[in-house]
Enzyme design. Structure first.
Site, PDB file in Angstrom:
ATOM      1  N   TRP A 122       0.402  -1.460   0.065  1.00  0.00           N
ATOM      2  CA  TRP A 122       0.074  -0.499  -0.001  1.00  0.00           C
ATOM      3  C   TRP A 122       0.686   1.530  -0.391  1.00  0.00           C
ATOM      4  O   TRP A 122       0.078   2.384  -0.451  1.00  0.00           O
ATOM      5  CB  TRP A 122      -1.163  -0.588   0.975  1.00  0.00           C
ATOM      6  CG  TRP A 122      -0.112  -0.114   2.398  1.00  0.00           C
ATOM      7  CD1 TRP A 122      -0.263  -1.540   3.357  1.00  0.00           C
ATOM      8  CD2 TRP A 122       0.332   0.743   3.316  1.00  0.00           C
ATOM      9  NE1 TRP A 122       0.110  -1.591   4.195  1.00  0.00           N
ATOM     10  CE2 TRP A 122       1.342  -0.638   4.677  1.00  0.00           C
ATOM     11  CE3 TRP A 122       1.116   1.927   3.255  1.00  0.00           C
ATOM     12  CZ2 TRP A 122       2.379  -0.312   5.224  1.00  0.00           C
ATOM     13  CZ3 TRP A 122       2.139   2.227   4.151  1.00  0.00           C
ATOM     14  CH2 TRP A 122       2.238   1.306   5.542  1.00  0.00           C
ATOM     15  N   LYS A 128      -2.783  -8.550  -7.597  1.00  0.00           N
ATOM     16  CA  LYS A 128      -3.567  -8.478  -6.200  1.00  0.00           C
ATOM     17  C   LYS A 128      -3.157  -7.299  -4.818  1.00  0.00           C
ATOM     18  O   LYS A 128      -2.102  -7.409  -4.747  1.00  0.00           O
ATOM     19  CB  LYS A 128      -3.367  -9.162  -5.142  1.00  0.00           C
ATOM     20  CG  LYS A 128      -4.684 -10.281  -3.905  1.00  0.00           C
ATOM     21  CD  LYS A 128      -4.945  -9.345  -2.259  1.00  0.00           C
ATOM     22  CE  LYS A 128      -3.518  -9.288  -2.083  1.00  0.00           C
ATOM     23  NZ  LYS A 128      -4.437  -7.992  -0.470  1.00  0.00           N
ATOM     24  N   PRO A 129      -4.013  -6.061  -5.846  1.00  0.00           N
ATOM     25  CA  PRO A 129      -3.564  -4.981  -4.899  1.00  0.00           C
ATOM     26  C   PRO A 129      -3.353  -5.243  -3.626  1.00  0.00           C
ATOM     27  O   PRO A 129      -4.653  -5.632  -2.984  1.00  0.00           O
ATOM     28  CB  PRO A 129      -4.021  -3.802  -5.213  1.00  0.00           C
ATOM     29  CG  PRO A 129      -5.719  -4.558  -6.057  1.00  0.00           C
ATOM     30  CD  PRO A 129      -5.557  -5.824  -6.604  1.00  0.00           C
ATOM     31  N   LEU A 136       7.885 -22.471  -7.875  1.00  0.00           N
ATOM     32  CA  LEU A 136       7.786 -21.471  -8.186  1.00  0.00           C
ATOM     33  C   LEU A 136       8.543 -20.480  -8.560  1.00  0.00           C
ATOM     34  O   LEU A 136       9.502 -20.460  -7.527  1.00  0.00           O
ATOM     35  CB  LEU A 136       6.469 -20.612  -8.123  1.00  0.00           C
ATOM     36  CG  LEU A 136       5.682 -21.729  -7.786  1.00  0.00           C
ATOM     37  CD1 LEU A 136       3.816 -20.865  -7.021  1.00  0.00           C
ATOM     38  CD2 LEU A 136       5.084 -21.913  -9.199  1.00  0.00           C
ATOM     39  N   GLU A 181      10.458  -7.995  -3.188  1.00  0.00           N
ATOM     40  CA  GLU A 181      11.543  -6.997  -2.248  1.00  0.00           C
ATOM     41  C   GLU A 181      10.415  -7.217  -1.181  1.00  0.00           C
ATOM     42  O   GLU A 181       9.238  -6.203  -0.927  1.00  0.00           O
ATOM     43  CB  GLU A 181      10.498  -5.819  -3.533  1.00  0.00           C
ATOM     44  CG  GLU A 181      11.428  -4.081  -3.465  1.00  0.00           C
ATOM     45  CD  GLU A 181      11.514  -4.005  -3.259  1.00  0.00           C
ATOM     46  OE1 GLU A 181      11.856  -3.724  -1.969  1.00  0.00           O
ATOM     47  OE2 GLU A 181      10.712  -2.860  -3.600  1.00  0.00           O
ATOM     48  N   CYS A 187      10.221   1.724   1.278  1.00  0.00           N
ATOM     49  CA  CYS A 187      11.505   0.732   1.763  1.00  0.00           C
ATOM     50  C   CYS A 187      12.921   0.950   1.685  1.00  0.00           C
ATOM     51  O   CYS A 187      12.801   0.050   1.880  1.00  0.00           O
ATOM     52  CB  CYS A 187      11.174  -0.820   0.809  1.00  0.00           C
ATOM     53  SG  CYS A 187      10.837   0.205  -0.838  1.00  0.00           S
ATOM     54  N   GLU A 220      12.554  -2.123  11.481  1.00  0.00           N
ATOM     55  CA  GLU A 220      12.028  -1.004  10.028  1.00  0.00           C
ATOM     56  C   GLU A 220      10.417  -0.887  10.514  1.00  0.00           C
ATOM     57  O   GLU A 220       9.709  -1.778  10.869  1.00  0.00           O
ATOM     58  CB  GLU A 220      11.362  -1.975   8.664  1.00  0.00           C
ATOM     59  CG  GLU A 220      10.378  -1.027   7.200  1.00  0.00           C
ATOM     60  CD  GLU A 220      10.038  -1.899   6.639  1.00  0.00           C
ATOM     61  OE1 GLU A 220       9.271  -3.240   6.255  1.00  0.00           O
ATOM     62  OE2 GLU A 220      10.676  -1.866   5.109  1.00  0.00           O
ATOM     63  N   GLY A 232      15.472  -9.437   0.292  1.00  0.00           N
ATOM     64  CA  GLY A 232      14.138 -10.130  -1.148  1.00  0.00           C
ATOM     65  C   GLY A 232      15.295 -10.085  -1.849  1.00  0.00           C
ATOM     66  O   GLY A 232      16.993 -10.677  -1.708  1.00  0.00           O
TER      67      GLY A 232
HETATM   68  P1  NAI Z   1       1.792  -7.324   3.972  1.00  0.00           P
HETATM   69  O1  NAI Z   1       3.500  -8.320   3.456  1.00  0.00           O
HETATM   70  O2  NAI Z   1       0.908  -8.280   4.840  1.00  0.00           O
HETATM   71  O3  NAI Z   1       0.754  -6.948   2.831  1.00  0.00           O
HETATM   72  C1  NAI Z   1       0.806  -6.803   1.594  1.00  0.00           C
HETATM   73  C2  NAI Z   1       0.666  -7.016   0.121  1.00  0.00           C
HETATM   74  O4  NAI Z   1       0.518  -9.125   0.544  1.00  0.00           O
HETATM   75  C3  NAI Z   1      -1.085  -7.381   0.436  1.00  0.00           C
HETATM   76  O5  NAI Z   1      -1.576  -6.798  -0.755  1.00  0.00           O
HETATM   77  C4  NAI Z   1      -1.859  -8.105   1.559  1.00  0.00           C
HETATM   78  O6  NAI Z   1      -2.761  -8.069   1.340  1.00  0.00           O
HETATM   79  C5  NAI Z   1      -0.797  -9.284   1.189  1.00  0.00           C
HETATM   80  N1  NAI Z   1      -1.134 -10.207   1.309  1.00  0.00           N
HETATM   81  C6  NAI Z   1      -0.832 -10.348   3.119  1.00  0.00           C
HETATM   82  N2  NAI Z   1      -0.878 -11.416   3.704  1.00  0.00           N
HETATM   83  C7  NAI Z   1      -0.230 -12.839   2.713  1.00  0.00           C
HETATM   84  C8  NAI Z   1      -0.054 -13.908   2.251  1.00  0.00           C
HETATM   85  N3  NAI Z   1      -0.230 -14.998   3.023  1.00  0.00           N
HETATM   86  N4  NAI Z   1       0.269 -14.183   1.039  1.00  0.00           N
HETATM   87  C9  NAI Z   1      -0.078 -13.646   0.469  1.00  0.00           C
HETATM   88  N5  NAI Z   1      -0.989 -12.167   0.025  1.00  0.00           N
HETATM   89  C10 NAI Z   1      -0.540 -12.027   1.300  1.00  0.00           C
HETATM   90  O7  NAI Z   1       2.286  -6.135   5.097  1.00  0.00           O
HETATM   91  P2  NAI Z   1       0.990  -4.906   5.822  1.00  0.00           P
HETATM   92  O8  NAI Z   1       0.598  -6.185   6.287  1.00  0.00           O
HETATM   93  O9  NAI Z   1       0.027  -4.694   4.736  1.00  0.00           O
HETATM   94  O10 NAI Z   1       1.834  -4.558   6.323  1.00  0.00           O
HETATM   95  C11 NAI Z   1       2.564  -4.886   7.499  1.00  0.00           C
HETATM   96  C12 NAI Z   1       3.890  -3.706   7.314  1.00  0.00           C
HETATM   97  O11 NAI Z   1       4.984  -4.310   7.053  1.00  0.00           O
HETATM   98  C13 NAI Z   1       3.955  -2.683   7.159  1.00  0.00           C
HETATM   99  O12 NAI Z   1       4.118  -1.612   9.149  1.00  0.00           O
HETATM  100  C14 NAI Z   1       5.795  -2.160   7.328  1.00  0.00           C
HETATM  101  O13 NAI Z   1       6.385  -2.273   7.692  1.00  0.00           O
HETATM  102  C15 NAI Z   1       6.077  -3.975   5.622  1.00  0.00           C
HETATM  103  N6  NAI Z   1       5.419  -3.430   4.994  1.00  0.00           N
HETATM  104  C16 NAI Z   1       7.151  -3.297   3.940  1.00  0.00           C
HETATM  105  C17 NAI Z   1       6.801  -2.790   2.473  1.00  0.00           C
HETATM  106  C18 NAI Z   1       8.257  -3.155   1.690  1.00  0.00           C
HETATM  107  O14 NAI Z   1       8.460  -1.883   1.102  1.00  0.00           O
HETATM  108  N7  NAI Z   1       9.316  -2.855   2.956  1.00  0.00           N
HETATM  109  C19 NAI Z   1       5.561  -2.491   1.934  1.00  0.00           C
HETATM  110  C20 NAI Z   1       4.521  -3.009   2.856  1.00  0.00           C
HETATM  111  C21 NAI Z   1       4.540  -2.985   4.320  1.00  0.00           C
END
Ligand code: NAI
Ligand code: MG
Length: 496
Positions: A165, A189-190, A258, A263, A297, A399, A472
């Site tokens: 997001w 899947k956004p 797969l 990232e 990130c 982080e 990653g």
């Molecule tokens: P997340 O990594 O859980 O979500 C990212 C994407 O993965 C979303 O589209 C989510 O719906 C999907 N997702 C969640 N669980 C999944 C699963 N088991 N299988 C497949 N897809 C799945 O991140 P979230 O919960 O939005 O954020 C939590 C923390 O992660 C943030 O506070 C931040 O610290 C970190 N984060 C880091 C990012 C980066 O670019 N370094 C980007 C987003 C979050």
């Protein structure tokens, strides 16, 4: 009688009760269950829109549509795929303000940053459209007599792209355009925080001439993402998000061999050496923690400062940081918006509490919400710096994903490199120095996918980006990205 006390809605163009459809094959559809979720504007704290929750069945339909479309899309001339991406780039340009505003409405990123993002979206579509036209293999003279050999790079198949997001459109574009340019089809899947801007980008893709099924978008939260990851019809997963979710996905992918690009998180070190240009360095230290409200990130969230300039750097930051404008992300003068969601605000303010418990010294900032003067709405956190001399401090190691930096003092180059490398992450790192030899030495030794020297957050669609260690696997953008979406086939010919 009209109610004159209510201020005009900030996004008058969007009906807050609008129901959005997701894209499966040639159809814009609701979830088969009828279930929906809501978007949330983190500045005015209001819910808006209704978005489908895709079930495992809906995901299976999307994957099947992508599989059908692959047969044709992978075989049409690259020139035809490239032409679609060029038209898409043009439509992104014409609709850039709509894309930017939709995303601000979803995650509170500033409009100024979003205008830069939509500019780069267009470049990414164009760049991969052009790259698709280049050579796709090589001819090799094998060691065996009477044989010819050559390689071709072929698309992998159906790509599952799961996006976060914090920069939903930009980070999706790094998957979408190289995947499609190379002849793959895709199911996106956004994030559940930012689905609508992605749906709009997809609509522009269809207008540009994408055949049905080449691009599918399924909306929903973690369970929808998990159903996509577990779908037997996918051939590759491209994910950006947290390291913990990335690890789960990598395990599920490994069981089926797969291909993946992941990232993940970062805790970028910006090293300020004694001979740094302090005007440029301190300006960059500020944007390193404030850009994207720190939800990036590529944040420069560890500030390593040489002892001889430490006091001066801290003095300057104490002046510069309070000048960063906090406010409505729709205002072009705002440099910092609200945290993107309630959970993210809770997480970041939890770290402010933890910083105190750990006994880190607060150098600047530290206020949140209504403690910040002039803030009456939104979930804001002031840009904040702590001195973190203890290498075990969680503020220094984890982080935070908010505008919070950990400041660390060092005395020589070896120590700076050692501290920079103590992190489990390895996405971005950088340094400020006028000593060319030191810059070369340190750039080689930093355990990081990207190293910035006398700059920070420099990006270009034709330069690869990606991490090592817990940040990653694989590279996005640049020529390497096309390799991530193709498989090498070696073809042999035995001569008569
Ligand atoms: P997340 O990594 O859980 O979500 C990212 C994407 O993965 C979303 O589209 C989510 O719906 C999907 N997702 C969640 N669980 C999944 C699963 N088991 N299988 C497949 N897809 C799945 O991140 P979230 O919960 O939005 O954020 C939590 C923390 O992660 C943030 O506070 C931040 O610290 C970190 N984060 C880091 C990012 C980066 O670019 N370094 C980007 C987003 C979050
Ligand atoms: Mg999560």
């Amino acid at each position: 009688m009209t109610d004159t006390t209510k201020p005009p809605r900030r996004f008058a163009e969007i009906d807050p009760e609008q129901c959005f459809d997701m894209l499966i094959g040639e159809s814009w559809v609701q979830a088969s269950s009828g279930e929906t979720f809501r978007c949330f504007d983190p500045y005015d704290d209001e819910e808006w829109g209704h978005v489908p929750v895709a079930s495992a069945d809906d995901v299976a339909h999307a994957v099947a549509a992508a599989r059908d479309a692959f047969a044709t899309w992978s075989r049409i001339p690259a020139l035809a795929r490239s032409a679609v991406l060029s038209r898409w780039a043009q439509l992104i340009d014409e609709n850039s303000e709509t894309l930017a505003r939709l995303q601000v409405h979803e995650n509170g990123k500033t409009i100024t940053e979003m205008r830069a993002v939509t500019g780069s979206l267009r470049q990414t579509a164009d760049y991969f459209g052009h790259l698709a036209l280049g050579p796709i293999g090589s001819t090799i003279e094998p060691f065996m007599p009477n044989h010819e050999a050559w390689t071709v790079r072929q698309p992998i198949g159906v790509v599952a792209a799961i996006a976060p997001w914090n920069n939903p459109l930009g980070l999706l574009s790094w998957k979408l355009f190289p995947a499609l340019a190379a002849g793959n089809t895709i199911v996106v899947k956004p994030s559940e925080v930012t689905p609508v801007s992605t749906l709009f980008l997809a609509k522009l893709g269809l207008e540009a001439g994408l055949p049905a099924g080449v691009l599918n978008v399924v909306t929903g939260a973690g369970p929808t993402g998990a159903a996509l990851v577990d779908s037997p019809g996918i051939d590759k997963i491209a994910f950006t998000g947290s390291t913990s979710t990335g690890a789960v996905i990598a395990q599920r992918a490994a069981a089926r061999f797969l291909r993946t690009t992941l990232e993940l998180g970062g805790k970028g070190a910006q090293i300020v050496f004694a001979d740094a240009d302090l005007d440029r360095a301190t300006a960059s230290l500020v944007t390193g923690i404030t850009a994207g409200t720190g939800q990036a990130c590529n944040a420069g969230s560890r500030l390593l400062v040489h002892g001889s300039v430490y006091d001066e750097v801290i003095d300057r930051l104490r002046t510069l940081i309070p000048e960063v404008r906090i406010g409505d992300p729709l205002e072009p003068t705002s440099a910092i918006g609200p945290l993107a969601s309630r959970p993210q605000y809770e997480k970041v303010t939890g770290y402010l509490d933890l910083a105190e418990e750990e006994g880190n010294e607060l150098l600047v900032g530290g206020r949140r919400g209504e403690q910040i003067s002039g803030v009456t709405t939104g979930r804001f956190v002031e840009p904040t710096l702590y001195a973190t001399p203890d290498s075990q401090s969680r503020i220094r190691r984890e982080e935070i994903f908010g505008p919070v930096g950990a400041v660390i003092r060092f005395d020589d180059e070896d120590e700076a490199v050692r501290i920079a490398n103590e992190s489990p992450y390895g996405l971005v790192a950088g340094m400020w120095t006028k000593d060319v030899s030191r810059a070369h030495r340190a750039a080689k030794r930093l355990e990081s996918g990207v190293v910035w020297i006398n700059t920070w957050r420099a990006f270009s669609t034709n330069v690869p980006f990606g991490g090592v260690k817990h940040s990653g696997i694989g590279r996005e953008i640049g020529p390497d990205a096309l390799l991530e979406y193709t498989e090498t086939k070696s073809v042999w010919l035995g001569l008569d």
